[in-house]
Each structure stands twice: as structure tokens, then as C-alpha cells.
Scaffold this active site. Structure first.
Site, PDB file in Angstrom:
ATOM      1  N   ASP A   1     -15.086 -24.784  14.566  1.00 51.81           N
ATOM      2  CA  ASP A   1     -15.776 -24.146  13.428  1.00 51.81           C
ATOM      3  C   ASP A   1     -15.167 -22.752  13.244  1.00 51.81           C
ATOM      4  OD1 ASP A   1     -17.642 -23.629  11.371  1.00 51.81           O
ATOM      5  OD2 ASP A   1     -19.084 -22.770  12.772  1.00 51.81           O
TER       6      ASP A   1
ATOM      7  N   TYR B   1     -15.380 -18.285   6.523  1.00 49.91           N
ATOM      8  CA  TYR B   1     -14.508 -19.157   5.726  1.00 49.91           C
ATOM      9  C   TYR B   1     -14.968 -19.250   4.266  1.00 49.91           C
ATOM     10  CZ  TYR B   1     -11.711 -21.288   9.522  1.00 49.91           C
ATOM     11  OH  TYR B   1     -10.825 -21.542  10.537  1.00 49.91           O
TER      12      TYR B   1
ATOM     13  N   CYS C   1     -17.644 -27.935  10.500  1.00 50.35           N
ATOM     14  CA  CYS C   1     -17.679 -26.891   9.475  1.00 50.35           C
ATOM     15  C   CYS C   1     -17.561 -27.566   8.115  1.00 50.35           C
ATOM     16  CB  CYS C   1     -16.502 -25.939   9.695  1.00 50.35           C
ATOM     17  SG  CYS C   1     -16.322 -24.705   8.405  1.00 50.35           S
TER      18      CYS C   1
ATOM     19  N   CYS D   1     -24.158 -25.990   5.823  1.00 51.17           N
ATOM     20  CA  CYS D   1     -23.287 -25.108   6.605  1.00 51.17           C
ATOM     21  C   CYS D   1     -23.821 -25.218   8.023  1.00 51.17           C
ATOM     22  CB  CYS D   1     -23.380 -23.671   6.108  1.00 51.17           C
ATOM     23  SG  CYS D   1     -22.639 -22.455   7.229  1.00 51.17           S
ATOM     24  N   THR D   2     -22.931 -25.445   8.979  1.00 51.21           N
ATOM     25  CA  THR D   2     -23.399 -25.709  10.346  1.00 51.21           C
ATOM     26  C   THR D   2     -24.053 -24.491  10.997  1.00 51.21           C
ATOM     27  OG1 THR D   2     -21.135 -25.276  11.093  1.00 51.21           O
ATOM     28  CG2 THR D   2     -21.780 -27.592  10.780  1.00 51.21           C
ATOM     29  N   HIS D   3     -23.841 -23.315  10.424  1.00 56.29           N
ATOM     30  CA  HIS D   3     -24.514 -22.133  10.964  1.00 56.29           C
ATOM     31  C   HIS D   3     -26.025 -22.148  10.696  1.00 56.29           C
ATOM     32  CE1 HIS D   3     -20.533 -20.315  11.405  1.00 56.29           C
ATOM     33  NE2 HIS D   3     -21.104 -19.304  12.039  1.00 56.29           N
TER      34      HIS D   3
HETATM   35  N1  DGL Z   1     -20.070 -23.050   9.617  1.00 57.05           N
HETATM   36  C1  DGL Z   1     -19.298 -23.147   8.437  1.00 57.05           C
HETATM   37  C2  DGL Z   1     -19.754 -24.307   7.543  1.00 57.05           C
HETATM   38  O1  DGL Z   1     -20.312 -25.271   8.013  1.00 57.05           O
HETATM   39  C3  DGL Z   1     -18.937 -21.948   7.623  1.00 57.05           C
HETATM   40  C4  DGL Z   1     -19.356 -20.574   7.890  1.00 57.05           C
HETATM   41  C5  DGL Z   1     -18.373 -19.559   7.303  1.00 57.05           C
HETATM   42  O2  DGL Z   1     -17.325 -19.379   7.910  1.00 57.05           O
HETATM   43  O3  DGL Z   1     -18.645 -18.983   6.247  1.00 57.05           O
HETATM   44  O4  DGL Z   1     -19.526 -24.305   6.365  1.00 57.05           O
END
Ligand code: DGL
Length: 267
Positions: free
Chosen positions: A11, A43, A75, A190-192
Site C-alpha cells: 500500500d 497516492y 490499495c 480506500c484501505t486506510h
Molecule cells: N490506501 C490507499 C487506497 O486504498 C490510498 C491512500 C493514499 O495514498 O492516498 O486507496
């Protein structure tokens, strides 16, 4: 296979740990490498061609060094863009992606009003538009691109910091009303974001179903592992692995403790 499969989970930051956790539940005996491209984080704002090149570089370096048996792109921002390139470049390695769970949200929504909470990159992708056209044409789909939430999730993981007001402001656009109907499902694309789920539940103006695709991704990874390498052999209680940061940073004590809870050590 005589040795446990080596799985690379990738990620831009710590969000992929939400997918990592679910995979390790099904496969505690695998050999894990968690790679966070923190030097490239976030990202969400990257231009598409640059992001494709960036992810290929980072994954290419890990493949050369670690020789994984499977790669999980945990991600959405990367998966909705780079999976075809990765699969074409390394056809011998299975790649599992993470893409917005629009299909289950549209199937489960009673009000037919769903929101997709994602990075600005993911909401702009053709891939996301195609998922909507294919699976959610009967719904009103509200795309919410959040500029700050991934950073808030990182702050929470690194320093235990959360600011209710800021989080409430980022999730507020997900909640819509129309005549007598209102949003009843929000896709965590978003995985966050599942890292902040307790705050989301507490701060939501009304209760909704929050859809996290991580358990389904883990089942898919396990299915492929069974096909290629056989069933899980280990009865280990917790998984073990290494965390790698592309910035080369040394993890501060709070982060070390957090990663240790996931079974991850840092160099
Ligand atoms: N964790 C990422 C996702 O699932 C992106 C977070 C980022 O880098 O902005 O999209």
C-alpha cells in the site's frame, strides 16, 4: 510446496494493514512482507502515468529482492489503475487487487442511495465508473473524494491522534437525503478508512452499512493460494512478517508497538 508461501502486501502507507489482517486470519502460517510506499504517500493526488510508473518501480524492486509467491495490492488508488500492467509484466505471479466494493453495496442497499468514500484518484478512475455502470445502474451513487482522510488514518496509526471535527467534516458529504430516502450504505473504497471505522460510526449523522471489502479480498487470496500451493498448513495463532518503508525511515516507538500487534517487525 515445501516452504510456506511468501506474500507481499503493498500500500502507499498503513492502510493495507486492514487487508493484511484479514489475510493473516485465513493464512497465519504464510511468510509476510508488508511494504508501505510512504515516500510516495499520499497516492490520491498523483497523476495516472506517474503513479503507474511509481508502483511498477516499487513492486519491481520488492519482487527482485523478496521473490514473493503472491502480491496483494492493498490499495484502491493503485489497483484501479495498475493491475493490468503488473499482471502483464510479471505473468508468473498472482496479483490480487483491492477495488471499490460497489457491487455488494448496490445489492444490499434498500434506499438505492449509496456513497463511495475514496481518495480523489479513485473517484476519478474509469475503473470506478465502469463498476457503477455494471453493478449500480439502479442506484444513485455519490462519489466522495476525500483529500485528508488517509492522512488522518496515518496520524492515528503513527501517533494515536484523531480529531473528531475534521473526520466528521470529511465524511459528511457521504450522507444525502432525497425526498423520503437517504443514503444507507457507504463503501470504504480506500484501505486506510477502516482504520478509522470507530470514529466514522460515532460521528455519522445516522447509521449506515459501512462496506469494507477486506474479508472478501482475503477469501480470494486464500482461494488462489489453495489452488497454487495447497491449504494452510500451520496452526500458528498469529502471523509473522516484516514491514518495509520505502522512505527507509526508522519506525518511532508508537509505530513499532502498533506494527508488533500485527505481527510485523521493522528493520
Ligand atoms: N490506501 C490507499 C487506497 O486504498 C490510498 C491512500 C493514499 O495514498 O492516498 O486507496
Amino acid at each position: 510446496m515445501s516452504h510456506p508461501p511468501k506474500i507481499l502486501v503493498f500500500d502507499s502507507g498503513l492502510g493495507g494493514l486492514t487487508v493484511f489482517t484479514e489475510i493473516t486470519r485465513l493464512r497465519p502460517g504464510a511468510n509476510y512482507i508488508y511494504c508501505a510506499d510512504d515516500a510516495g504517500f499520499p497516492y490520491g493526488a498523483w497523476k495516472e502515468p506517474e503513479l503507474v510508473a511509481r508502483v511498477e518501480d516499487v513492486i519491481g524492486a520488492r519482487i527482485a529482492t523478496d521473490k514473493p509467491d503472491m502480491v496483494v495490492i492493498a490499495c484502491n488508488t493503485a489497483s484501479t489503475l495498475v493491475l493490468p500492467d503488473l499482471r502483464a509484466r510479471w505473468p508468473e505471479i498472482p496479483f490480487i487487487g483491492t477495488v471499490p466494493a460497489i457491487k455488494p453495496a448496490a445489492e444490499g442497499s434498500k434506499s438505492r442511495m449509496i456513497s463511495v468514500l475514496a481518495t480523489p484518484g479513485t473517484v476519478k478512475r474509469d475503473y470506478t465508473q465502469n463498476l457503477i455502470a455494471q453493478f449500480a445502474a439502479h442506484c444513485r451513487v455519490n462519489l466522495v473524494g476525500s483529500t485528508h482522510l488517509a492522512r488522518f488514518a496515518e496520524d492515528y496509526m503513527h501517533r494515536g491522534l484523531v480529531c473528531d471535527e475534521e473526520i466528521a467534516a470529511e465524511i459528511a458529504p457521504c450522507f444525502e437525503t432525497r425526498d423520503d430516502a437517504r443514503t444507507d450504505s457507504v463503501v470504504l473504497a480506500c484501505t486506510h478508512y477502516p482504520l478509522l471505522i470507530d470514529s466514522f460510526r460515532r460521528l455519522a449523522p445516522w447509521a449506515v452499512t459501512w462496506i469494507d471489502p477486506a474479508p472478501a479480498i482475503a477469501r480470494r487470496a486464500d482461494q488462489l493460494l489453495v489452488e497454487k500451493f495447497g491449504a494452510e498448513q500451520s496452526d500458528a495463532a498469529t502471523a509473522q512478517g516484516r514491514a518495509i518503508f520505502t522512505s527507509g525511515r526508522t519506525a518511532e516507538p508508537t509505530l513499532r508497538t502498533t506494527l508488533a500487534r500485527y505481527g510485523l517487525t521493522t528493520p
